[in-house]
Scaffold this motif. Structure first.
Motif, PDB file in Angstrom:
ATOM      1  N   LEU A  81      -1.209  -2.389  -6.823  1.00 27.86           N
ATOM      2  CA  LEU A  81      -1.528  -3.022  -5.544  1.00 27.86           C
ATOM      3  C   LEU A  81      -2.326  -4.310  -5.688  1.00 27.86           C
ATOM      4  O   LEU A  81      -2.115  -5.255  -4.919  1.00 27.86           O
ATOM      5  CB  LEU A  81      -2.285  -2.023  -4.663  1.00 27.86           C
ATOM      6  N   GLY A 132      -4.341   0.940  -8.055  1.00 30.47           N
ATOM      7  CA  GLY A 132      -4.910  -0.397  -8.202  1.00 30.47           C
ATOM      8  C   GLY A 132      -4.055  -1.303  -9.061  1.00 30.47           C
ATOM      9  O   GLY A 132      -3.890  -2.489  -8.774  1.00 30.47           O
ATOM     10  N   ILE A 140      -9.083  -2.240  -1.874  1.00 30.98           N
ATOM     11  CA  ILE A 140      -8.443  -1.168  -2.636  1.00 30.98           C
ATOM     12  C   ILE A 140      -9.464  -0.130  -3.071  1.00 30.98           C
ATOM     13  O   ILE A 140      -9.193   1.077  -3.065  1.00 30.98           O
ATOM     14  CB  ILE A 140      -7.693  -1.764  -3.843  1.00 30.98           C
ATOM     15  N   THR A 152       0.823  -1.205   0.000  1.00 36.87           N
ATOM     16  CA  THR A 152       0.000   0.000   0.000  1.00 36.87           C
ATOM     17  C   THR A 152       0.858   1.257   0.000  1.00 36.87           C
ATOM     18  O   THR A 152       0.580   2.217  -0.734  1.00 36.87           O
ATOM     19  CB  THR A 152      -0.934   0.015   1.222  1.00 36.87           C
TER      20      THR A 152
END
Length: 247
Positions: free
Chosen positions: A37, A34, A54, A19
């Motif tokens: 992650l 996104g 997310i 993150t």
């Protein structure tokens, strides 16, 4: 930490590290949160958990930047955002019906496609026609539901054109914020949004704010070629790492 009791210490550690890195890139570029992650987080969590967590973080982050969006975003962002809402629920239902290993592979491939899009030559500043804009919006919606990644069609639409970087960043932030809210609403509507996912997203959000702030400090202080090279390198590395892990 009782509110995170549904996750192991290893899962939480992976989520924290990934993150922070993804939020830094998002602050620098306006996108990539996104894309970076999900492939990593989906290796520690189920794909549905990763996508929804997310979306919670991305939606909250977009709310903190609403003034930038209203001031700088291109008008096309409104149409694309509307179409994203239409396509999100079908994408999430597709994800819920897809075997987890196959979903992880497809998510990694989506991330790899974003890397390829960054390498395309830049086009003029002219806004694409209604057909191309509609296709971008609908495909971004499906990818929001399936992978929390509206970026692969949206990024080349803006970054690939010769428009001010601030306009491109604000437009993408606005679209991704709407996409995140649509993803959360769709997850709740079809019954896959669990309280532990909400807890994880809220717990990680301060890290998102910190990483995004650090990245924003660097925005505009690097040349455009360096900026694009950095983004391409990070996106490619994330996608390849996810693919190698699956293989």
């Amino acid at each position: 930490m009782d509110f995170l009791a549904g996750f192991s210490a290893a899962q939480i550690a992976v989520a924290i590290a990934a993150t922070l890195g993804a939020a830094f890139v998002r602050g620098l570029t306006g996108f990539g949160f996104g894309i970076l992650l999900v492939p990593i987080l989906a290796l520690a969590l189920t794909p549905v958990e990763a996508v929804l967590a997310i979306n919670i973080m991305a939606g909250l982050l977009a709310l903190t930047e609403i003034r930038l969006i209203l001031r700088e975003a291109e008008r096309s962002a409104l149409l694309i955002s509307t179409l994203v809402v239409v396509g999100t629920a079908p994408g999430l239902m597709l994800l819920a019906a897809t075997p987890q290993d196959l979903a992880r592979l497809l998510i990694a491939l989506v991330a790899l496609s974003a890397f390829g899009a960054i390498l395309l030559p830049r086009r003029s500043a002219a806004q694409p026609g209604a057909g191309a804009t509609t296709a971008v919006g609908l495909s971004a919606g499906v990818l929001t539901g399936f992978a929390a990644m509206p970026g692969p069609p949206v990024v080349p639409y803006y970054v690939g054109r010769d428009i001010p970087r601030a306009t491109a960043k604000a437009s993408m932030i606005g679209i991704f914020g709407v996409a995140a809210v649509a993803g959360i609403a769709s997850g709740s509507a079809i019954g896959v949004l669990e309280w532990k996912i909400v807890s994880l997203g809220l717990a990680l959000f301060p890290l998102v704010l910190f990483g995004n702030w650090i990245g924003s400090l660097a925005f505009g202080k690097v040349s455009d070629p360096v900026w694009r090279s950095f983004v391409g390198t990070v996106l490619g590395a994330a996608a390849v790492a996810a693919l190698l892990k699956l293989v």
